[in-house]
Design an enzyme around this catalytic site. Structure first.
Site, PDB file in Angstrom:
ATOM      1  N   GLN A   1      -4.609  -1.687   9.879  1.00 27.67           N
ATOM      2  CA  GLN A   1      -4.491  -2.962   9.176  1.00 27.67           C
ATOM      3  C   GLN A   1      -5.061  -4.092  10.045  1.00 27.67           C
ATOM      4  O   GLN A   1      -4.700  -4.232  11.204  1.00 27.67           O
ATOM      5  CB  GLN A   1      -2.999  -3.218   8.854  1.00 27.67           C
ATOM      6  CG  GLN A   1      -2.745  -4.469   8.039  1.00 27.67           C
ATOM      7  CD  GLN A   1      -3.310  -4.387   6.620  1.00 27.67           C
ATOM      8  OE1 GLN A   1      -3.228  -3.359   5.958  1.00 27.67           O
ATOM      9  NE2 GLN A   1      -3.889  -5.486   6.152  1.00 27.67           N
TER      10      GLN A   1
ATOM     11  N   ASP B   1     -10.758   2.987   4.504  1.00 26.75           N
ATOM     12  CA  ASP B   1     -11.107   1.578   4.288  1.00 26.75           C
ATOM     13  C   ASP B   1     -12.622   1.403   4.205  1.00 26.75           C
ATOM     14  O   ASP B   1     -13.113   0.318   3.893  1.00 26.75           O
ATOM     15  CB  ASP B   1     -10.564   0.710   5.440  1.00 26.75           C
ATOM     16  CG  ASP B   1      -9.319  -0.069   5.035  1.00 26.75           C
ATOM     17  OD1 ASP B   1      -9.021  -0.114   3.822  1.00 26.75           O
ATOM     18  OD2 ASP B   1      -8.662  -0.626   5.924  1.00 26.75           O
TER      19      ASP B   1
ATOM     20  N   LYS C   1       0.845  -1.202   0.000  1.00 27.62           N
ATOM     21  CA  LYS C   1       0.000   0.000   0.000  1.00 27.62           C
ATOM     22  C   LYS C   1       0.878   1.248   0.000  1.00 27.62           C
ATOM     23  O   LYS C   1       0.596   2.216  -0.695  1.00 27.62           O
ATOM     24  CB  LYS C   1      -0.942  -0.018   1.227  1.00 27.62           C
ATOM     25  CG  LYS C   1      -2.059  -1.055   1.096  1.00 27.62           C
ATOM     26  CD  LYS C   1      -2.842  -1.241   2.379  1.00 27.62           C
ATOM     27  CE  LYS C   1      -3.805  -2.408   2.253  1.00 27.62           C
ATOM     28  NZ  LYS C   1      -4.527  -2.715   3.504  1.00 27.62           N
TER      29      LYS C   1
END
Ligand code: NAD
Length: 307
Positions: free
Chosen positions: A95, A118, A51
């Site tokens: 994460q 997200d 990422k």
């Protein structure tokens, strides 16, 4: 026809690079993403590094904030509050998975939805359900974008979604059944939404009969060869979200990645199909970048303002 996610993602990255360059050329700062990682799960480390690399490619600043696995939930929540209030950060992600002693739901609920790139906070999910502007989670956004770029309209189509996870199955079902007024910035004009959606899962009876009535099948179950050729109609569109490692002594790493679809046999019968790898995966990463730019663009709105 193969839906080439890798190629489309590359095109989108080039578009993003231009958009970010235009911002900085105008004297504005680049968008900035923070990625919080807890512990040292090797798969998570790889995802996070990918990422960060993807951000760098398009000119988005990315900062990794690493904590040891023993971090207390409160320390992590404090960090999230700090990121919520840090004006130099446009968006951030935590994460997953988190260590077992940390309550994932509590953590996600603490993220300010305007920075939730997200798209996993209850606010963003709820806003999506109600058709309000929201940040859509990366994989559903990527699937929608892939359909749009290939101008595969969903209006009136029967879409069968296999899998009901919060990150893929539920949100993609919700997006495709919406009236298309909920358009994403940058999406082409193809009619996305207005589909009749059936969501199947591990307790669904006679999956085959349901799939045989589908115009579009989106499989996100994590089961290799779940969708076989006898389950699809001629001319179907198949989106394979699954990522499964299967042993392959001939492969350099001793394994290879496959999706949930028996690709070799289903592909000849399908009008459109995504490969694994190279289909939904690259679209997911690029969606995070798009979400970060979206959050940047909306960042200056006052608190409580509808995005
Ligand atoms: P999950 O792993 O949380 O759950 C799987 C879902 O599939 C469940 O809802 C379950 O009911 C359903 N299911 C399982 N077996 C089934 C069966 N035999 N018949 C019908 N339904 C069945 O779901 P997830 O997190 O969405 O992940 C699904 C797959 O997608 C995994 O392989 C994951 O690695 C992959 N994935 C890929 C991307 C990407 O970017 N390509 C992103 C997210 C997830």
């Amino acid at each position: 026809m193969i839906l080439d996610g890798k190629q489309i993602a590359q095109t989108i990255r080039a578009e993003l690079r231009e958009q970010v360059a235009a911002l900085t050329a105008n004297g504005l700062r680049a968008p900035k993403l923070a990625i919080v990682i807890v512990g040292n799960n090797p798969a998570s480390e790889t995802y996070v590094n990918n990422k960060i690399k993807a951000c760098a490619e398009v000119g988005i600043d990315a900062v990794k904030i690493a904590y040891p696995a023993e971090i207390t939930e409160q320390t992590l929540l404090n960090e999230i509050h700090r990121l919520n209030n840090d004006d130099s950060i446009d968006g951030f992600i935590v994460q997953l998975p988190l260590p077992e002693h940390i309550n994932e739901t509590q953590v996600l609920s603490t993220i300010d939805y305007r920075k939730d790139v997200d798209g996993l906070t209850p606010e963003n999910v709820g806003r999506t359900v109600q058709g309000l502007p929201s940040i859509i989670s990366a994989t559903p956004r990527g699937i929608r974008e892939l359909l749009a770029r290939y101008e595969i309209a969903t209006e009136g189509k029967h879409v069968v979604v296999i899998g009901r996870s919060n990150i893929v199955g539920k949100p993609i079902a919700m997006l495709l059944m919406q009236r298309p007024y909920l358009s994403l910035p940058g999406l082409s004009a193809a009619s996305l939404g207005d589909a009749t959606v059936t969501v199947c899962h591990s307790k669904t009876r006679d999956l085959k009969a349901i799939c045989l009535t589908a115009d579009i099948i989106i499989v996100a179950a994590g089961c290799p060869n779940l969708l076989t050729v006898d389950m699809v109609r001629e001319g179907v569109t198949v989106i394979d979200v699954g990522i499964n490692r299967i042993d392959d002594p001939a492969a350099p790493k001793g394994y290879r990645l496959v999706g949930d679809v028996d690709f070799a046999n289903v592909a000849p019968k399908a009008a459109y199909i995504t490969p694994v790898p190279g289909g939904v995966g690259p679209m997911t990463i690029v969606s995070l970048l798009q979400n970060t730019l979206q959050a940047y663009n909306e960042h200056s709105l006052p608190q409580g303002h509808d995005l």
